[in-house]
Design an enzyme around this catalytic site. Structure first.
Site, PDB file in Angstrom:
ATOM      1  N   SER A  72       0.797  -1.223   0.000  1.00 33.65           N
ATOM      2  CA  SER A  72       0.000   0.000   0.000  1.00 33.65           C
ATOM      3  C   SER A  72       0.833   1.278   0.000  1.00 33.65           C
ATOM      4  CB  SER A  72      -0.949   0.004   1.201  1.00 33.65           C
ATOM      5  OG  SER A  72      -0.233  -0.167   2.404  1.00 33.65           O
ATOM      6  N   ASP A 374      -2.896   8.651   7.455  1.00 39.93           N
ATOM      7  CA  ASP A 374      -4.112   7.997   7.946  1.00 39.93           C
ATOM      8  C   ASP A 374      -3.861   7.031   9.111  1.00 39.93           C
ATOM      9  OD1 ASP A 374      -2.761   5.965   6.693  1.00 39.93           O
ATOM     10  OD2 ASP A 374      -4.324   5.499   5.239  1.00 39.93           O
ATOM     11  N   HIS A 377      -0.167   5.115   6.675  1.00 38.82           N
ATOM     12  CA  HIS A 377       0.537   5.542   5.462  1.00 38.82           C
ATOM     13  C   HIS A 377       0.980   6.991   5.584  1.00 38.82           C
ATOM     14  CE1 HIS A 377      -2.496   2.391   4.370  1.00 38.82           C
ATOM     15  NE2 HIS A 377      -1.392   1.835   3.888  1.00 38.82           N
TER      16      HIS A 377
END
Length: 412
Positions: A72, A374, A377
């Site tokens: 991610s 968040d 990340h």
């Protein structure tokens, strides 16, 4: 009459003087323009001469393409190519609020590191490898959110397979790459030629592997999982080298103990936190061990493949610097805190029931003032600083744009 004659003569003389003055001004103006043009040309010539002696690093290495693998931290939307799944909050606003203005599947408010690298090298943003009707001759992004270094069977055998929710491990991504090859090159030699001119970014991998075991036995993570993860990364690097890759970048993991998500979930005693960073020491130790072993493995690969450049790219150091010296990067001085989230336990602005993209979560007024986006990340601002450090130093060994001679010196 005499007065008239005198006046007329004076006017004539004045007219002559005026005419001569105008000619002089015109000549001086022309001369000045000539000097300016000459100086401009001289400046261009000197600039070209200097560039020939000290070329701009961004153009000293021309890459034909970039092929990126990861999780991610680098995903450009591989989970969204067939529509946005209902469960995927990372594909909803405020994700993508900066630069793009809409969610792209990137787990950030804007661009991620590989985007900045591609732009700096004069290449287009890499399309997700699963995208339909896309062209991949300038590169592809195989990264997918939730990806692991190890295949799911490894986790199933140890009773934590339920913590792995995506089929996109490193070696699955390599299979996607193999499947793509016929669409970007027509023969083994043509592929080797293309890959020899391309940049390969392998990772970050490991974060999701370790996360699967955090609720079971962190000691097993040190003794079994880390060596297995490093072994998987090494195997992938060697596969890419066998296909013709000669320029590879291998990022390490982030300081996991500084992530607001773990700081919120694993509430601990005061002695368990770093005195200066406020991060959980046991998780940062795990990250440090992983990165140390990865760097050692890269050194062994360099010795084994002397004609190949393998750069170690550092996520750990810049994030620690963001926390200790935020003012140097334009960030607010505060505990590790998510820009996008909702109040939870502690000052970290992270709440599992209202994660970024879900109802109840909001983004901070200016993401450029936060390094964490968040809870898990990074913000676009963080990725900008990190990617610059990977390209030019000091966050890579050697930097991506180091010359071949510098590469040789750094290995020795």
């Amino acid at each position: 009459m005499w007065i008239y004659i005198q006046t007329s003569s004076s006017l004539s003389k004045a007219h002559i003087r005026t005419h001569n003055l105008q000619e002089s001004i015109t000549f001086l103006s022309f001369l000045l323009q000539l000097i300016i043009i000459t100086m401009k040309n001289l400046s261009i010539i000197l600039s070209l001469l200097l560039l020939s002696i000290y070329p701009n690093p961004a153009f000293s290495k021309q890459y034909a393409a970039i092929f990126n693998f990861g999780d991610s931290l680098a995903d450009a939307g591989n989970l969204c190519v067939d529509g946005i799944p209902d469960f995927l909050s990372t594909a909803k606003l405020p994700y993508g609020m900066n630069y793009f203005g809409y969610p792209t599947g990137r787990c950030s408010d804007g661009r991620v590191a590989v985007d900045f690298i591609a732009q700096e090298l004069g290449l287009p943003l890499l399309p997700p490898s699963n995208a339909h009707n896309a062209t991949f001759h300038r590169g592809a992004n195989f990264a997918i959110t939730g990806a692991t270094a190890l295949d799911k069977s490894f986790f199933d055998e140890r009773g934590v397979g339920g913590n792995i929710w995506v089929k996109g491990s490193l070696h699955t991504q390599l299979k996607w790459f193999e499947d793509m090859k016929p669409s970007i090159c027509n023969s083994t030699e043509e592929c080797k030629d293309l890959f020899g001119k391309s940049l390969f970014i392998v990772g970050e991998f490991g974060g999701n592997d370790y996360n699967a075991f955090f609720f079971k036995d962190i000691q097993e993570t040190h003794t079994v999982i880390i060596p297995s993860v490093i072994g998987s990364i090494v195997e992938a690097i060697e596969k890419l080298i066998s296909m013709g890759a000669v320029d590879l970048v291998v990022p390490g993991v982030l300081p996991i103990g500084c992530s607001p998500v773990y700081l919120t979930i694993f509430k601990s005693e005061a002695k368990d936190y770093g005195a200066q960073t406020g991060c959980l020491k046991r998780f940062n130790t795990l990250s440090w061990v992983h990165n140390s072993k990865l760097q050692r493995a890269i050194l062994e690969l360099r010795n084994k493949y002397p004609g190949v450049t393998i750069s170690y790219a550092d996520y750990y150091t810049p994030i620690i610097q963001f926390i200790l010296h935020p003012e140097d990067f334009g960030f607010d001085k505060q505990p590790p805190r998510a820009c996008c989230g909702a109040p939870g336990h502690g000052p970290y602005n992270f709440n599992m029931s209202s994660a970024c993209g879900a109802p109840g979560a909001v983004a901070c007024d200016d993401p450029k003032t936060h390094w964490n986006w968040d809870g898990m990340h990074l913000t676009e601002a963080s990725y900008a600083h990190i990617s610059k450090g990977w390209l030019y130093g000091p966050y890579a060994d050697p930097p991506i744009l180091a010359t071949r001679s510098n590469v040789t010196e750094s290995v020795q």
